[in-house]
Motif scaffolding. Structure first.
Motif, PDB file in Angstrom:
ATOM      1  N   GLU A 112       0.824  -1.204   0.000  1.00  0.00           N
ATOM      2  CA  GLU A 112       0.000   0.000   0.000  1.00  0.00           C
ATOM      3  C   GLU A 112       0.859   1.255   0.000  1.00  0.00           C
ATOM      4  O   GLU A 112       0.535   2.239  -0.670  1.00  0.00           O
ATOM      5  CB  GLU A 112      -0.929  -0.012   1.215  1.00  0.00           C
ATOM      6  CG  GLU A 112      -2.059  -1.024   1.135  1.00  0.00           C
ATOM      7  CD  GLU A 112      -3.027  -0.725   0.005  1.00  0.00           C
ATOM      8  OE1 GLU A 112      -3.213   0.465  -0.304  1.00  0.00           O
ATOM      9  OE2 GLU A 112      -3.597  -1.682  -0.568  1.00  0.00           O
ATOM     10  N   ALA A 113       1.957   1.209   0.790  1.00  0.00           N
ATOM     11  CA  ALA A 113       2.849   2.372   0.823  1.00  0.00           C
ATOM     12  C   ALA A 113       3.482   2.612  -0.546  1.00  0.00           C
ATOM     13  O   ALA A 113       3.584   3.756  -1.009  1.00  0.00           O
ATOM     14  CB  ALA A 113       3.932   2.155   1.884  1.00  0.00           C
ATOM     15  N   GLU A 114       3.896   1.518  -1.198  1.00  0.00           N
ATOM     16  CA  GLU A 114       4.468   1.658  -2.545  1.00  0.00           C
ATOM     17  C   GLU A 114       3.432   2.192  -3.526  1.00  0.00           C
ATOM     18  O   GLU A 114       3.736   3.032  -4.379  1.00  0.00           O
ATOM     19  CB  GLU A 114       5.014   0.309  -3.019  1.00  0.00           C
ATOM     20  CG  GLU A 114       6.232  -0.177  -2.225  1.00  0.00           C
ATOM     21  CD  GLU A 114       6.686  -1.541  -2.674  1.00  0.00           C
ATOM     22  OE1 GLU A 114       5.988  -2.148  -3.538  1.00  0.00           O
ATOM     23  OE2 GLU A 114       7.720  -2.020  -2.185  1.00  0.00           O
ATOM     24  N   ARG A 115       2.195   1.689  -3.383  1.00  0.00           N
ATOM     25  CA  ARG A 115       1.128   2.157  -4.271  1.00  0.00           C
ATOM     26  C   ARG A 115       0.851   3.632  -4.046  1.00  0.00           C
ATOM     27  O   ARG A 115       0.696   4.400  -5.011  1.00  0.00           O
ATOM     28  CB  ARG A 115      -0.140   1.334  -4.022  1.00  0.00           C
ATOM     29  CG  ARG A 115      -1.348   1.776  -4.843  1.00  0.00           C
ATOM     30  CD  ARG A 115      -2.520   0.836  -4.603  1.00  0.00           C
ATOM     31  NE  ARG A 115      -3.712   1.290  -5.268  1.00  0.00           N
ATOM     32  CZ  ARG A 115      -4.590   2.149  -4.740  1.00  0.00           C
ATOM     33  NH1 ARG A 115      -4.372   2.621  -3.510  1.00  0.00           N
ATOM     34  NH2 ARG A 115      -5.652   2.532  -5.404  1.00  0.00           N
ATOM     35  N   GLU A 116       0.780   4.051  -2.762  1.00  0.00           N
ATOM     36  CA  GLU A 116       0.561   5.456  -2.474  1.00  0.00           C
ATOM     37  C   GLU A 116       1.696   6.309  -3.009  1.00  0.00           C
ATOM     38  O   GLU A 116       1.473   7.417  -3.508  1.00  0.00           O
ATOM     39  CB  GLU A 116       0.418   5.647  -0.962  1.00  0.00           C
ATOM     40  CG  GLU A 116      -0.849   5.049  -0.361  1.00  0.00           C
ATOM     41  CD  GLU A 116      -2.109   5.699  -0.887  1.00  0.00           C
ATOM     42  OE1 GLU A 116      -2.044   6.898  -1.234  1.00  0.00           O
ATOM     43  OE2 GLU A 116      -3.150   5.028  -0.967  1.00  0.00           O
ATOM     44  N   ALA A 117       2.923   5.789  -2.901  1.00  0.00           N
ATOM     45  CA  ALA A 117       4.064   6.541  -3.415  1.00  0.00           C
ATOM     46  C   ALA A 117       3.974   6.704  -4.931  1.00  0.00           C
ATOM     47  O   ALA A 117       4.260   7.779  -5.482  1.00  0.00           O
ATOM     48  CB  ALA A 117       5.369   5.848  -3.023  1.00  0.00           C
ATOM     49  N   ARG A 118       3.568   5.600  -5.607  1.00  0.00           N
ATOM     50  CA  ARG A 118       3.422   5.688  -7.069  1.00  0.00           C
ATOM     51  C   ARG A 118       2.312   6.661  -7.454  1.00  0.00           C
ATOM     52  O   ARG A 118       2.457   7.441  -8.407  1.00  0.00           O
ATOM     53  CB  ARG A 118       3.136   4.306  -7.644  1.00  0.00           C
ATOM     54  CG  ARG A 118       4.330   3.357  -7.601  1.00  0.00           C
ATOM     55  CD  ARG A 118       4.099   2.166  -8.503  1.00  0.00           C
ATOM     56  NE  ARG A 118       2.962   1.382  -8.071  1.00  0.00           N
ATOM     57  CZ  ARG A 118       3.015   0.370  -7.218  1.00  0.00           C
ATOM     58  NH1 ARG A 118       4.188   0.017  -6.705  1.00  0.00           N
ATOM     59  NH2 ARG A 118       1.942  -0.300  -6.863  1.00  0.00           N
ATOM     60  N   LEU A 119       1.198   6.629  -6.704  1.00  0.00           N
ATOM     61  CA  LEU A 119       0.101   7.548  -7.003  1.00  0.00           C
ATOM     62  C   LEU A 119       0.527   8.995  -6.770  1.00  0.00           C
ATOM     63  O   LEU A 119       0.204   9.886  -7.564  1.00  0.00           O
ATOM     64  CB  LEU A 119      -1.114   7.211  -6.139  1.00  0.00           C
ATOM     65  CG  LEU A 119      -1.860   5.921  -6.490  1.00  0.00           C
ATOM     66  CD1 LEU A 119      -2.978   5.670  -5.488  1.00  0.00           C
ATOM     67  CD2 LEU A 119      -2.428   5.999  -7.902  1.00  0.00           C
ATOM     68  N   ALA A 120       1.247   9.204  -5.648  1.00  0.00           N
ATOM     69  CA  ALA A 120       1.711  10.559  -5.367  1.00  0.00           C
ATOM     70  C   ALA A 120       2.667  11.046  -6.454  1.00  0.00           C
ATOM     71  O   ALA A 120       2.610  12.211  -6.875  1.00  0.00           O
ATOM     72  CB  ALA A 120       2.397  10.604  -4.005  1.00  0.00           C
ATOM     73  N   SER A 121       3.547  10.135  -6.907  1.00  0.00           N
ATOM     74  CA  SER A 121       4.481  10.508  -7.966  1.00  0.00           C
ATOM     75  C   SER A 121       3.734  10.821  -9.258  1.00  0.00           C
ATOM     76  O   SER A 121       4.063  11.789  -9.961  1.00  0.00           O
ATOM     77  CB  SER A 121       5.477   9.365  -8.194  1.00  0.00           C
ATOM     78  OG  SER A 121       6.346   9.680  -9.263  1.00  0.00           O
ATOM     79  N   ALA A 122       2.704   9.999  -9.566  1.00  0.00           N
ATOM     80  CA  ALA A 122       1.927  10.243 -10.788  1.00  0.00           C
ATOM     81  C   ALA A 122       1.177  11.569 -10.701  1.00  0.00           C
ATOM     82  O   ALA A 122       1.109  12.332 -11.678  1.00  0.00           O
ATOM     83  CB  ALA A 122       0.950   9.101 -11.018  1.00  0.00           C
TER      84      ALA A 122
END
Length: 385
Positions: A173-183
């Motif tokens: 989830e943290a990785e997903r949130e990081a990817r979403l934030a980056s996007a």
């Protein structure tokens, strides 16, 4: 996986050998069950040895098939007890522990039937022969303890596995949130790049046309227009360079300035005026510090609205900023040059302005009102969560 499986099989083979040696040793020394001082142990013979091997040998496969192994061990153990061979209940205790520790895919009704049947097969012959004596009681205690320990170990491992899975899920989830934030950050940067380049190109286009027309009639004004082009181009290149660096390395923000806010409005107005747009700005209400998101959204909306006014308007624009009790209200009006220009369409600029307002929990309306094109935006001071 092969090495852990091999170690498990070796360990289970050692357990089977241990159960076999202990059982044969007890049977060879007069038996295990002693009730009232009478030795009930059957002398060790070929039948006893064969049944003992049949009882202990299946423990090698106890983790592969817990229920079948329990059924075989219980049958052999019950037969030995029924024939009067006295020995400690080690093999059945190990099989029972295994069933409690490693539940297999056996259906629950069949699993329960094997468990109940195994206990009955073991207890009934001894109870019928000698009653519920010390030997039967000791065996019952050992089996109950084996089941309890196996179940507790299973629960502990399940809790550990569940905790590990939760940790992995949290990490995913943290990785997903990081990817979403980056996007999202890349999307914001792309919008900023579009707005900055569009505004700068529009100013450069107007100044270039003015310089061309005034080249012979008014060289001084033509030179001023060229200087404006140079300044705007240099500033825009610097901003684009920063945005591109941020796109290439979204994790490192060192050296990249934050997006501009209303503090840069005077520069924006001066640049628009240099591009030939007569901009008038009016303020209303008590000015206050704005949240960064609202401050940046207000600046970007004003810049896009002034760019549209410069491209499609009649040469003037009126900007009004009102600080209300709970929201900043923006109004940008510009006259339309002719009836043909009144047919507006939802271009990328208007869509981008509306998205910026929505991102901070606000709203934006862009419409034709008479001979004017009007942009109304309302940006609440508390950003949307």
């Amino acid at each position: 996986m092969a090495r852990p499986r091999s170690r498990s099989l070796l360990f289970d083979a050692a357990v089977a050998v241990f159960a076999l040696v202990v059982s044969l040793g007890a049977m060879g020394h007069g038996g295990w069950n002693r009730d009232g001082g009478t030795n009930n142990g059957h002398p060790l013979d070929a039948v006893g040895v064969s049944l003992t091997v049949a009882m202990a040998l299946p423990l090698v496969a106890r983790r592969l098939a817990p229920i079948p192994v329990l059924a075989v061990v219980a049958t052999a153990t019950g037969t030995l007890y029924g024939l009067g061979y006295g020995f400690p209940p080690v093999a059945f205790a190990v099989a029972l522990y295994t069933v409690a520790r490693w539940p297999d895919r056996t259906r629950q009704p069949l699993r329960n039937a094997v468990l109940v049947g195994s206990v009955v097969v073991l207890l009934v012959p001894s109870i019928v022969r000698s009653g519920f004596g010390p030997g039967v009681f000791a065996g019952t205690v050992v089996w109950a303890l084996a089941w309890f320990v196996g179940d507790r170990v299973k629960q502990r491992h399940e809790r550990a596995a569940a905790a590990a899975e939760r940790a992995r899920q949290a990490e995913r989830e943290a990785e997903r949130e990081a990817r979403l934030a980056s996007a999202e950050e890349r999307t914001r940067i792309a919008r900023d790049l579009h707005d900055s380049a569009g505004h700068a190109v529009n100013v450069i286009l107007v100044q270039a046309g003015a310089a061309r027309l005034l080249l012979e009639q008014d060289p001084a004004r033509s030179r001023a227009a060229l200087e404006t082009i140079e300044v705007v181009a240099r500033e825009t290149l610097d901003e684009i360079d920063q945005l591109v660096r941020a796109l290439r390395d979204p994790g490192g923000q060192d050296g990249v300035e934050p997006p501009a806010g209303l503090a840069a409005l005077d520069t924006l107005v001066a640049r628009s005026r240099a591009g030939g747009l007569d901009v008038q700005v009016a303020w209303a209400g008590q000015r206050r510090p704005l949240p960064p998101g609202v401050d940046q959204a207000a600046y970007r909306i004003l810049r896009e609205a002034l760019t549209n006014a410069s491209r499609h308007g009649g040469g003037t624009a009126h900007v009004e900023l009102s600080y209300g009790p709970s929201a900043l209200e923006l109004v940008v009006e510009n006259p339309l040059p002719g009836s043909g220009a009144r047919e507006t369409r939802m271009g990328h600029g208007i869509v981008g302005m509306r998205e910026r307002a929505h991102l901070v929990g606000g709203m934006l309306d862009a419409r034709v009102a008479g001979d004017m094109f009007r942009v109304d935006a309302r940006l609440p001071y508390r950003e949307a969560s």
